[in-house]
Design an enzyme around this catalytic site. Structure first.
Site, PDB file in Angstrom:
ATOM      1  N   ARG A  77     -21.127  23.245  33.974  1.00 52.80           N
ATOM      2  CA  ARG A  77     -22.022  24.401  33.973  1.00 52.80           C
ATOM      3  C   ARG A  77     -22.987  24.278  32.793  1.00 52.80           C
ATOM      4  O   ARG A  77     -22.548  24.181  31.642  1.00 52.80           O
ATOM      5  CB  ARG A  77     -21.201  25.696  33.849  1.00 52.80           C
ATOM      6  CG  ARG A  77     -22.062  26.919  33.670  1.00 52.80           C
ATOM      7  CD  ARG A  77     -21.263  28.228  33.603  1.00 52.80           C
ATOM      8  NE  ARG A  77     -22.192  29.320  33.394  1.00 52.80           N
ATOM      9  CZ  ARG A  77     -22.154  30.171  32.369  1.00 52.80           C
ATOM     10  NH1 ARG A  77     -21.185  30.121  31.475  1.00 52.80           N
ATOM     11  NH2 ARG A  77     -23.072  31.093  32.229  1.00 52.80           N
ATOM     12  N   HIS A 121     -29.730  31.832  30.358  1.00 54.50           N
ATOM     13  CA  HIS A 121     -28.730  31.944  29.295  1.00 54.50           C
ATOM     14  C   HIS A 121     -29.494  32.248  27.994  1.00 54.50           C
ATOM     15  O   HIS A 121     -29.437  31.494  27.032  1.00 54.50           O
ATOM     16  CB  HIS A 121     -27.880  30.671  29.205  1.00 54.50           C
ATOM     17  CG  HIS A 121     -26.548  30.850  28.539  1.00 54.50           C
ATOM     18  ND1 HIS A 121     -25.355  30.476  29.118  1.00 54.50           N
ATOM     19  CD2 HIS A 121     -26.213  31.367  27.337  1.00 54.50           C
ATOM     20  CE1 HIS A 121     -24.346  30.734  28.295  1.00 54.50           C
ATOM     21  NE2 HIS A 121     -24.848  31.282  27.192  1.00 54.50           N
ATOM     22  N   GLU A 166     -24.143  36.868  31.304  1.00 54.76           N
ATOM     23  CA  GLU A 166     -23.812  38.005  30.447  1.00 54.76           C
ATOM     24  C   GLU A 166     -24.950  39.001  30.204  1.00 54.76           C
ATOM     25  O   GLU A 166     -25.474  39.100  29.090  1.00 54.76           O
ATOM     26  CB  GLU A 166     -23.274  37.500  29.104  1.00 54.76           C
ATOM     27  CG  GLU A 166     -22.085  36.561  29.237  1.00 54.76           C
ATOM     28  CD  GLU A 166     -21.446  36.192  27.896  1.00 54.76           C
ATOM     29  OE1 GLU A 166     -22.070  36.435  26.844  1.00 54.76           O
ATOM     30  OE2 GLU A 166     -20.313  35.688  27.902  1.00 54.76           O
ATOM     31  N   ASN A 299     -16.747  35.628  32.177  1.00 54.05           N
ATOM     32  CA  ASN A 299     -16.493  35.029  30.870  1.00 54.05           C
ATOM     33  C   ASN A 299     -15.504  35.915  30.149  1.00 54.05           C
ATOM     34  O   ASN A 299     -15.724  37.127  30.022  1.00 54.05           O
ATOM     35  CB  ASN A 299     -17.775  34.945  30.040  1.00 54.05           C
ATOM     36  CG  ASN A 299     -18.794  33.985  30.637  1.00 54.05           C
ATOM     37  OD1 ASN A 299     -18.500  33.269  31.601  1.00 54.05           O
ATOM     38  ND2 ASN A 299     -19.982  33.958  30.068  1.00 54.05           N
ATOM     39  N   TYR A 301     -13.084  36.296  26.645  1.00 53.10           N
ATOM     40  CA  TYR A 301     -12.707  35.840  25.307  1.00 53.10           C
ATOM     41  C   TYR A 301     -11.607  36.671  24.671  1.00 53.10           C
ATOM     42  O   TYR A 301     -10.744  36.148  23.981  1.00 53.10           O
ATOM     43  CB  TYR A 301     -13.944  35.794  24.386  1.00 53.10           C
ATOM     44  CG  TYR A 301     -14.852  34.651  24.764  1.00 53.10           C
ATOM     45  CD1 TYR A 301     -14.605  33.372  24.304  1.00 53.10           C
ATOM     46  CD2 TYR A 301     -15.926  34.842  25.638  1.00 53.10           C
ATOM     47  CE1 TYR A 301     -15.404  32.291  24.684  1.00 53.10           C
ATOM     48  CE2 TYR A 301     -16.729  33.775  26.021  1.00 53.10           C
ATOM     49  CZ  TYR A 301     -16.458  32.502  25.539  1.00 53.10           C
ATOM     50  OH  TYR A 301     -17.238  31.438  25.928  1.00 53.10           O
ATOM     51  N   GLU A 361     -16.561  30.968  31.619  1.00 54.92           N
ATOM     52  CA  GLU A 361     -16.365  30.639  30.206  1.00 54.92           C
ATOM     53  C   GLU A 361     -15.038  31.191  29.726  1.00 54.92           C
ATOM     54  O   GLU A 361     -14.691  32.341  30.015  1.00 54.92           O
ATOM     55  CB  GLU A 361     -17.442  31.263  29.297  1.00 54.92           C
ATOM     56  CG  GLU A 361     -18.777  30.599  29.337  1.00 54.92           C
ATOM     57  CD  GLU A 361     -19.791  31.288  28.421  1.00 54.92           C
ATOM     58  OE1 GLU A 361     -19.397  31.838  27.370  1.00 54.92           O
ATOM     59  OE2 GLU A 361     -20.979  31.277  28.777  1.00 54.92           O
TER      60      GLU A 361
HETATM   61  C1  FCB Z   1     -20.576  33.802  25.186  1.00 56.79           C
HETATM   62  C2  FCB Z   1     -21.854  33.047  25.447  1.00 56.79           C
HETATM   63  C3  FCB Z   1     -21.802  31.600  25.049  1.00 56.79           C
HETATM   64  C4  FCB Z   1     -21.052  31.397  23.756  1.00 56.79           C
HETATM   65  C5  FCB Z   1     -19.707  32.089  23.820  1.00 56.79           C
HETATM   66  C6  FCB Z   1     -18.865  31.891  22.595  1.00 56.79           C
HETATM   67  O1  FCB Z   1     -20.860  35.140  25.029  1.00 56.79           O
HETATM   68  O2  FCB Z   1     -22.183  33.120  26.810  1.00 56.79           O
HETATM   69  O3  FCB Z   1     -23.113  31.123  24.983  1.00 56.79           O
HETATM   70  O4  FCB Z   1     -21.815  31.829  22.711  1.00 56.79           O
HETATM   71  O5  FCB Z   1     -19.893  33.452  24.025  1.00 56.79           O
END
Ligand code: FCB
Length: 457
Positions: A77, A121, A166, A299, A301, A361
């Protein structure tokens, strides 16, 4: 040891984005982007760096593809830089910019790697920002034009398209909190920007489909479960608000439920919106935004634990703070919380029913450097990824239609407002020499991809 296998055909991959890795910021007719302008504005990027050179991927893409191939990566990607294609935002196409992505796609296919292309992006042409950027409806129209140019050029070979990465970050980090480019702090503008981003997605999907027959088209959201920090009614309400702010504001309109009424009410009450609400929405917009997609990109985290306190630093945004327990933190200051991915996937599956989900992600920032022997022993990243893979698998057992998983990131790279201080790569980058060293996590991931399975103790 238990072996947890994934369904055959599961799409394992890695992810990057244009401004974070390409460099060559002034080459081959590329126009200025809002990230060039922002990163060169003193004080905006923590370590005072920018993406002028980054990982020099623009010149080294063949080596980077060879590296992916050696790791057994089959899905990649990446994003296209709008200012390379249309330096003026719209109008005249810059052929050398388009050719770069043509060469990239051809080289990927030759290496047996399927491209997943993100159109936006975050590197908006600065000229469009000068007109107001995403606050203006004309930027949504320009995005459709840009998408059409790229899809017509690459659509015979690219069959996976992501319109936006995002939208929360584009609109809220960019226009409300001022942490990302263009660095504005105006809540109403941010909400208007979010609408135009979503609208541009809705309008671009049919255009991309027409130019790329048989392609899958979707959008990527950054989502995080919101949990109250205590059982108090106030904290519950703060969690509701935070969920609305970061998740439902985007999920609801994309899946045909309009903007969430509780959030419109909150924004009117707080003075972020006039009593009439989100006035930039025109008849037909919500139908356009709710266009049926082939997949949703997620995505993930971390989660957000929310308390009802008001945070003066968090510009206009009432009653939320993040107070995750300090048991485990990444270098970004984010809590490690794999089970949040399972919860999130199941919630999205049951409440919104996307046809398919790609985790576009997931990854972690640990700066573990090479040892004296040159080896990068990033044990913590390996554990982080393993636990998140397992969490995704659990959600799949519960019915979530997860079709693939992209690790962020292939390379250490320019981490936006944090500059080069954060290293998310499974491959170490020495920014002085541009040497790449696959970290232990990359070598381990090679095994996961080859076996289509994760081994857990
Ligand atoms: C996300 C972004 C990516 C990177 C990660 C850590 O929010 O999409 O570009 O910065 O965080």
């Amino acid at each position: 040891m238990t072996n947890i296998s994934f369904p055959s055909g599961f799409a394992w991959g890695v992810a990057t984005s244009s401004y974070q890795i390409e460099g060559a910021a002034m080459e081959d007719g590329r126009g200025e982007s809002i990230w060039d302008r922002f990163s060169k504005t003193p004080g905006k990027v923590k370590d005072g760096t920018d993406g002028d050179v980054a990982c020099d991927h623009y010149h080294r893409f063949r080596d980077d593809i060879a590296l992916m191939k050696s790791l057994g990566v089959k899905h990649y990607r990446f994003s296209v830089a709008w200012p390379r294609i249309l330096p003026a935002g719209r109008g005249k196409v810059n052929q050398p910019g388009l050719d770069f992505y043509g060469r990239l796609v051809d080289a990927l296919l030759e290496a047996g790697i399927e491209p997943f292309v993100t159109l936006y992006h975050w590197d908006l042409p600065q000229v469009l920002q000068d007109e107001g950027g995403w606050v203006r409806r004309s930027t949504a129209e320009a995005f459709v034009e840009y998408s059409s140019v790229v899809a017509r050029a690459l659509g015979d070979r690219v069959k996976k398209w992501i319109t936006h990465n995002e939208p929360w970050c584009t609109s809220m980090l960019g226009y409300q909190l001022g942490i990302h480019a263009p660095g504005l702090k105006d809540y109403r503008s941010a909400l208007e920007a979010s609408h135009h981003v979503l609208l541009s997605h809705g309008l671009a999907v049919p255009v991309i489909r027409a130019a790329s027959p048989g392609a899958e088209v979707g959008i990527t959201l950054n989502l995080a479960p919101a949990e109250p920090a205590s059982p108090s009614a106030a904290d519950h309400d703060a969690a509701r608000h935070h969920d609305g702010y970061s998740n439902r504001w985007f999920l609801d309109p994309l899946f045909g439920h309009h903007y969430p009424a509780d959030m419109i009410a909150d924004h009117i009450a707080a003075g972020h919106l006039p009593p009439e609400g989100l006035t930039v929405v025109r008849p037909g917009d919500l139908e356009a935004i709710a266009v049926k997609c082939d997949f949703l990109g997620i995505n993930y985290y971390s989660r957000a634990v929310v308390r009802s306190d008001k945070v003066p630093e968090a510009e206009n945004e009432p009653r939320k703070v993040f107070v995750a327990p300090e048991k485990d933190w990444t270098e970004m200051g984010w809590e490690v919380y794999p089970d949040g991915l399972r919860e999130l996937l199941l919630r999205v599956h049951f409440e919104y029913r996307p046809r398919k989900i790609y985790i576009t992600e997931n990854g972690v920032s640990y700066s573990t450097p090479p040892g004296p022997d040159g080896r990068v022993r990033d044990e913590k990243r390996l554990t982080f990824l393993r636990d998140h893979f397992v969490a995704a698998r659990r959600a799949m057992e519960g019915g979530a239609p997860v079709a693939g998983y992209f690790v962020w990131s292939l390379l250490d790279n320019f981490e936006w407002d944090r500059g080069y201080s954060q290293r998310f790569g499974i491959v170490w980058v020495d920014y002085k020499t541009q040497q790449r060293i696959p970290k232990d996590s990359a070598l381990w991931y090679r095994g996961v991809m080859a076996e289509n399975a994760v081994t857990v103790p």
